[in-house]
Write a protein that holds these residues in place. Structure first.
Motif, PDB file in Angstrom:
ATOM      1  N   ASP A   1      51.036   1.025  69.002  1.00 23.59           N
ATOM      2  CA  ASP A   1      51.837   1.864  68.537  1.00 23.59           C
ATOM      3  C   ASP A   1      52.038   3.261  68.805  1.00 23.59           C
ATOM      4  O   ASP A   1      51.010   4.116  68.956  1.00 23.59           O
ATOM      5  CB  ASP A   1      51.535   1.925  66.979  1.00 23.59           C
ATOM      6  CG  ASP A   1      52.688   1.371  66.104  1.00 23.59           C
ATOM      7  OD1 ASP A   1      53.370   0.273  66.391  1.00 23.59           O
ATOM      8  OD2 ASP A   1      52.499   1.652  64.843  1.00 23.59           O
TER       9      ASP A   1
ATOM     10  N   ARG B   1      24.011  15.347  51.326  1.00 24.21           N
ATOM     11  CA  ARG B   1      25.080  14.521  51.455  1.00 24.21           C
ATOM     12  C   ARG B   1      26.331  15.422  51.229  1.00 24.21           C
ATOM     13  O   ARG B   1      27.338  15.463  51.759  1.00 24.21           O
ATOM     14  CB  ARG B   1      25.089  13.479  50.725  1.00 24.21           C
ATOM     15  CG  ARG B   1      24.317  12.158  51.292  1.00 24.21           C
ATOM     16  CD  ARG B   1      24.244  11.129  50.419  1.00 24.21           C
ATOM     17  NE  ARG B   1      23.251  10.347  50.182  1.00 24.21           N
ATOM     18  CZ  ARG B   1      22.803   9.368  51.155  1.00 24.21           C
ATOM     19  NH1 ARG B   1      23.724   8.819  51.787  1.00 24.21           N
ATOM     20  NH2 ARG B   1      21.600   8.675  50.864  1.00 24.21           N
ATOM     21  N   HIS B   2      26.250  16.047  49.813  1.00 25.54           N
ATOM     22  CA  HIS B   2      27.504  16.493  49.296  1.00 25.54           C
ATOM     23  C   HIS B   2      27.967  17.992  50.253  1.00 25.54           C
ATOM     24  O   HIS B   2      29.088  18.092  50.469  1.00 25.54           O
ATOM     25  CB  HIS B   2      27.373  17.067  47.901  1.00 25.54           C
ATOM     26  CG  HIS B   2      27.602  15.863  47.036  1.00 25.54           C
ATOM     27  ND1 HIS B   2      26.754  15.037  46.341  1.00 25.54           N
ATOM     28  CD2 HIS B   2      28.736  15.405  46.582  1.00 25.54           C
ATOM     29  CE1 HIS B   2      27.363  14.124  45.767  1.00 25.54           C
ATOM     30  NE2 HIS B   2      28.872  14.261  45.897  1.00 25.54           N
TER      31      HIS B   2
ATOM     32  N   LEU C   1      29.560  16.494  53.317  1.00 26.99           N
ATOM     33  CA  LEU C   1      30.955  16.034  53.092  1.00 26.99           C
ATOM     34  C   LEU C   1      31.923  17.113  52.793  1.00 26.99           C
ATOM     35  O   LEU C   1      32.863  17.257  53.200  1.00 26.99           O
ATOM     36  CB  LEU C   1      30.986  15.101  51.733  1.00 26.99           C
ATOM     37  CG  LEU C   1      30.611  13.704  51.963  1.00 26.99           C
ATOM     38  CD1 LEU C   1      30.154  13.097  50.746  1.00 26.99           C
ATOM     39  CD2 LEU C   1      31.679  13.034  52.996  1.00 26.99           C
TER      40      LEU C   1
ATOM     41  N   GLU D   1      32.959  18.768  55.966  1.00 26.85           N
ATOM     42  CA  GLU D   1      33.885  17.970  57.038  1.00 26.85           C
ATOM     43  C   GLU D   1      35.350  17.936  56.250  1.00 26.85           C
ATOM     44  O   GLU D   1      36.106  18.049  57.119  1.00 26.85           O
ATOM     45  CB  GLU D   1      33.283  16.419  56.773  1.00 26.85           C
ATOM     46  CG  GLU D   1      31.966  16.301  57.747  1.00 26.85           C
ATOM     47  CD  GLU D   1      31.539  14.862  58.022  1.00 26.85           C
ATOM     48  OE1 GLU D   1      32.177  13.875  57.543  1.00 26.85           O
ATOM     49  OE2 GLU D   1      30.771  14.714  58.734  1.00 26.85           O
ATOM     50  N   ARG D   2      35.289  18.186  55.025  1.00 22.06           N
ATOM     51  CA  ARG D   2      36.613  18.326  54.110  1.00 22.06           C
ATOM     52  C   ARG D   2      37.146  19.895  54.881  1.00 22.06           C
ATOM     53  O   ARG D   2      38.505  19.850  55.254  1.00 22.06           O
ATOM     54  CB  ARG D   2      36.428  18.328  53.073  1.00 22.06           C
ATOM     55  CG  ARG D   2      37.778  18.510  52.139  1.00 22.06           C
ATOM     56  CD  ARG D   2      37.500  18.377  50.494  1.00 22.06           C
ATOM     57  NE  ARG D   2      36.790  19.310  50.057  1.00 22.06           N
ATOM     58  CZ  ARG D   2      37.279  20.798  49.923  1.00 22.06           C
ATOM     59  NH1 ARG D   2      38.510  21.161  50.271  1.00 22.06           N
ATOM     60  NH2 ARG D   2      36.299  21.724  49.435  1.00 22.06           N
TER      61      ARG D   2
ATOM     62  N   ILE E   1      38.710  19.755  58.220  1.00 20.03           N
ATOM     63  CA  ILE E   1      40.071  19.131  58.344  1.00 20.03           C
ATOM     64  C   ILE E   1      40.914  20.216  57.586  1.00 20.03           C
ATOM     65  O   ILE E   1      42.167  20.287  58.337  1.00 20.03           O
ATOM     66  CB  ILE E   1      39.953  17.754  57.705  1.00 20.03           C
ATOM     67  CG1 ILE E   1      39.326  16.659  58.695  1.00 20.03           C
ATOM     68  CG2 ILE E   1      41.202  17.205  57.195  1.00 20.03           C
ATOM     69  CD1 ILE E   1      39.074  15.414  58.232  1.00 20.03           C
ATOM     70  N   ASP E   2      40.588  20.795  57.040  1.00 23.09           N
ATOM     71  CA  ASP E   2      41.408  21.735  56.026  1.00 23.09           C
ATOM     72  C   ASP E   2      41.805  22.888  57.202  1.00 23.09           C
ATOM     73  O   ASP E   2      43.059  23.531  57.214  1.00 23.09           O
ATOM     74  CB  ASP E   2      40.809  22.591  54.983  1.00 23.09           C
ATOM     75  CG  ASP E   2      40.548  21.727  53.583  1.00 23.09           C
ATOM     76  OD1 ASP E   2      41.306  20.995  53.792  1.00 23.09           O
ATOM     77  OD2 ASP E   2      40.055  22.177  52.758  1.00 23.09           O
TER      78      ASP E   2
ATOM     79  N   ALA F   1      41.051  20.583  62.106  1.00 20.67           N
ATOM     80  CA  ALA F   1      40.408  19.702  62.833  1.00 20.67           C
ATOM     81  C   ALA F   1      40.832  18.420  62.963  1.00 20.67           C
ATOM     82  O   ALA F   1      41.760  17.897  61.616  1.00 20.67           O
ATOM     83  CB  ALA F   1      38.876  19.757  62.388  1.00 20.67           C
ATOM     84  N   ASP F   2      40.896  17.566  63.810  1.00 20.43           N
ATOM     85  CA  ASP F   2      41.311  16.156  63.886  1.00 20.43           C
ATOM     86  C   ASP F   2      40.279  15.122  63.187  1.00 20.43           C
ATOM     87  O   ASP F   2      40.522  14.173  62.625  1.00 20.43           O
ATOM     88  CB  ASP F   2      41.422  15.631  65.235  1.00 20.43           C
ATOM     89  CG  ASP F   2      42.576  16.271  66.127  1.00 20.43           C
ATOM     90  OD1 ASP F   2      43.533  16.767  65.420  1.00 20.43           O
ATOM     91  OD2 ASP F   2      42.662  16.302  67.245  1.00 20.43           O
TER      92      ASP F   2
ATOM     93  N   ARG G   1      14.453  19.259  61.897  1.00 16.64           N
ATOM     94  CA  ARG G   1      14.338  18.025  62.604  1.00 16.64           C
ATOM     95  C   ARG G   1      15.561  17.334  63.257  1.00 16.64           C
ATOM     96  O   ARG G   1      16.714  17.929  63.076  1.00 16.64           O
ATOM     97  CB  ARG G   1      14.038  16.928  61.404  1.00 16.64           C
ATOM     98  CG  ARG G   1      12.747  16.611  60.854  1.00 16.64           C
ATOM     99  CD  ARG G   1      12.472  15.858  59.886  1.00 16.64           C
ATOM    100  NE  ARG G   1      13.224  14.490  59.991  1.00 16.64           N
ATOM    101  CZ  ARG G   1      13.248  13.675  58.955  1.00 16.64           C
ATOM    102  NH1 ARG G   1      12.803  13.599  57.979  1.00 16.64           N
ATOM    103  NH2 ARG G   1      13.689  12.292  59.398  1.00 16.64           N
TER     104      ARG G   1
ATOM    105  N   LEU H   1       8.688  19.492  70.797  1.00 16.29           N
ATOM    106  CA  LEU H   1       9.975  19.935  71.188  1.00 16.29           C
ATOM    107  C   LEU H   1      10.731  18.749  71.611  1.00 16.29           C
ATOM    108  O   LEU H   1      10.392  17.495  72.087  1.00 16.29           O
ATOM    109  CB  LEU H   1       9.814  20.930  72.282  1.00 16.29           C
ATOM    110  CG  LEU H   1       9.135  22.254  72.024  1.00 16.29           C
ATOM    111  CD1 LEU H   1       9.242  22.973  73.090  1.00 16.29           C
ATOM    112  CD2 LEU H   1       9.681  22.814  70.652  1.00 16.29           C
ATOM    113  N   ALA H   2      12.313  18.864  71.201  1.00 15.68           N
ATOM    114  CA  ALA H   2      13.022  17.957  71.610  1.00 15.68           C
ATOM    115  C   ALA H   2      13.191  17.645  73.227  1.00 15.68           C
ATOM    116  O   ALA H   2      12.759  18.556  73.796  1.00 15.68           O
ATOM    117  CB  ALA H   2      14.388  18.152  71.211  1.00 15.68           C
ATOM    118  N   PRO H   3      13.443  16.462  73.837  1.00 20.12           N
ATOM    119  CA  PRO H   3      13.532  16.311  75.163  1.00 20.12           C
ATOM    120  C   PRO H   3      14.485  17.450  76.005  1.00 20.12           C
ATOM    121  O   PRO H   3      14.378  17.697  77.022  1.00 20.12           O
ATOM    122  CB  PRO H   3      14.104  15.038  75.517  1.00 20.12           C
ATOM    123  CG  PRO H   3      14.408  14.402  73.968  1.00 20.12           C
ATOM    124  CD  PRO H   3      13.593  15.193  73.015  1.00 20.12           C
TER     125      PRO H   3
END
Lengths: 369, 369
Positions: A64, A173-174, A177, A180-181, A184-185, A188-189, A205, A294-296
């Motif tokens: 499409d 979690r909230h 979210l 992320e909202r 987009i506002d 952002a794609d 962490r 430490l992280a790699p």
């Protein structure tokens, strides 16, 4: 703008022709998008010996509007049936041609698909394109950096708004979210990667997945997010303290990680070895006794994917070049207590141009919220 | 509960042993989770000739808390360094053993990884495990169906709440984000797949990505969502009309698709060929003249992935079995005008047990909102 894509394909063609391949099959989605402007789900890009053979093979269900959006000079071929692998169809296209060898992305194609390509075109020698497109993607042009700049601005805005709201009592979690909202506002794609919110003992962490834990007084709060804008993805990470007065250990740990991150950022100049930037970032944390957990890596490239080359790691090869966007994000996590990460997206620039360009500009002062 | 995983591994072991392999390497994440209870990012599961050799090889960065969550009898081995491929490390483990052949998932492993496995263990004959685990996953046990039932309940709740809110003027993107927030509110681990909201001319399109288009009076509104609960994913899709009085063409199209979907649902009995269910669903739409634009499938299995076998498609082989959860979701899209899709998740059950069990129970009456 679309000439950009033709130029990229020409550069890649020189590369695989020099390696002895007549044609190349690009299957990794970010690579397809880089070369053809679009990457419908499942589509592959066949680059012929000549530019006029460049064909995007597209599943019927994903066709499409592709015709109008594909880069100039890319022929769009929609598979006639609903089943079948576009990569196999691409190899079929080569059978009547004079091509004797085809370079494929062995780090992306599965063994089963590779074999299916081989069976449809038994006379074709399959070679390895390896990471040729990924390597070409490392240094960005102005348009790409422009997209990253906007992506970073969007992430900064979303984060800034969150900081003005009440945080205590809300779950990870909230908060994730809501961020992320807001991304987009602000245009952002979508999120560049799953947003991370880590509270209290979770803070610091690596790759924490938001849980139902609620923000409490005295917590460290880590927020990691990014926006995708026209395909380009950035990253920002900040750590805050909840409550009016941070504890001494929190202030000390924050200052340590901040100093480490600044040391890394200051090293982002053309010609500096990647491992030297990693070392500069890592050293203050190792000296303070935090070497073990430490992280790699302390950073990595970003672009059409959120995790690209170069890698900022102890064993990384190669040197930084101008116009390469990278993240610098060291962190320390103390089991049971939490920790601090600070992550920015920057562009490598020479001293003459003012040195590294910071894209994510949210303050790195320790904010008590 | 953990004995379930040991039993699954034993069944798979019989299968690849019969195929002549001494050991198997499972790399596809859903397959790893099915057999070992957990699938940390990048981890692979090595199944030895004997059960006591079963080992989950885990990248160091993903090892947090895995030990306590892995299925009983699975040894957890964390890679000692930060780089390196767990699949290659797994092959290395076999070198000192007597194993001469290893079945790998050729449809999941890339050519590059396959070659790396071959180089670390040159004496090992690599065979193809093919879709053995996927096939084993098709028929679900009570526990799995219980998780799907809860996932469906969560999706029904999220959708029900949305229908009580004001929709006109809101964008597809925002409605999709709100649904995902509500899924999590009701206990989902996350959305089962990216939520789809399609308004007006977008409604009825397969795999529409939410855009900035706003809901308008007179629109068809399609909403497709699902919850993930303990790894299990369901799917529901409903089409509504916005405004007090649907147009005649909207009512006619809705009734047609509804009849097609019902015909498909009624066919979900053990022993019925998958293609017969597809035909029953498809036939009313073809007879009405909508055959050309139909999607290649009218339904598919769900479970640890949102898209599993069996396939309900014209060329699908095989018959349905009891305790297989599938979706039935025909749709018609009229370019420029929109369309209708109706999608449910059901479990195949014999007539004696009351026939197909509907998991997603939101009404399929045409609601005018």
């Amino acid at each position: 703008m679309s000439d950009v894509y033709a130029a990229r394909r020409a550069r890649l063609r020189d590369r695989y022709a020099a390696g002895g391949s007549a044609a190349a099959l690009v299957s990794r989605p970010a690579n397809v998008r880089y070369l053809a402007a679009v990457a419908p789900p499942g589509a592959v890009l066949l680059l012929g010996p000549d530019a006029d053979a460049d064909t995007l093979l597209c599943p019927r269900t994903a066709a499409d509007g592709v015709e109008g959006r594909a880069g100039e000079g890319v022929r769009v071929s929609v598979l006639p049936t609903d089943t079948g692998d576009p990569a196999v169809a691409a190899a079929g296209l080569l059978v009547p041609s004079a091509a004797v060898s085809l370079a494929v992305e062995e780090h992306h194609l599965t063994v089963a698909r590779h074999r299916a390509i081989g069976s449809v075109a038994p006379g074709l020698r399959l070679m390895d394109l390896a990471g040729a497109v990924e390597q070409q993607r490392i240094v960005k042009d102005d348009e790409e950096i422009g997209c990253l700049r906007i992506a970073a601005e969007i992430a900064d805005q979303a984060l800034g708004e969150l900081l003005e709201s009440i945080l205590v009592g809300r779950t990870e979690r909230h908060l994730a979210l809501e961020l992320e909202r807001r991304l987009i506002d602000h245009g952002a794609d979508g999120p560049a990667f799953p947003t991370t919110v880590a509270t209290g003992p979770h803070a610091g962490r690596v790759a924490h997945r938001p849980s139902d834990r609620r923000v409490e007084e005295g917590d460290f709060l880590f927020v990691g997010l990014g926006a995708e804008y026209r395909g380009y993805r950035c990253l920002i990470g900040r750590t805050f303290v909840i409550g009016t007065s941070p504890a001494d250990w929190q202030i000390d740990l924050y200052e340590l990680v901040f100093a480490a991150q600044r040391a890394g950022r200051e090293g982002l100049l053309p010609g500096v070895p990647c491992r030297a930037v990693d070392r500069a970032t890592r050293q203050p944390l190792v000296s303070a006794g935090y070497g073990d957990g430490l992280a790699p890596r302390t950073g990595h490239g970003v672009g059409l994917e959120i995790d690209e080359d170069p890698q900022l790691a102890p064993t990384a090869m190669g040197k930084l070049e101008a116009c390469v966007p990278v993240t610098v994000g060291p962190g320390v996590h103390l089991p049971g207590r939490g920790g601090v990460r600070i992550d920015d997206t920057l562009v490598v620039r020479p001293e003459a141009d003012g040195g590294p360009e910071l894209l994510t500009i949210t303050t790195k002062e320790l904010l008590a919220l």
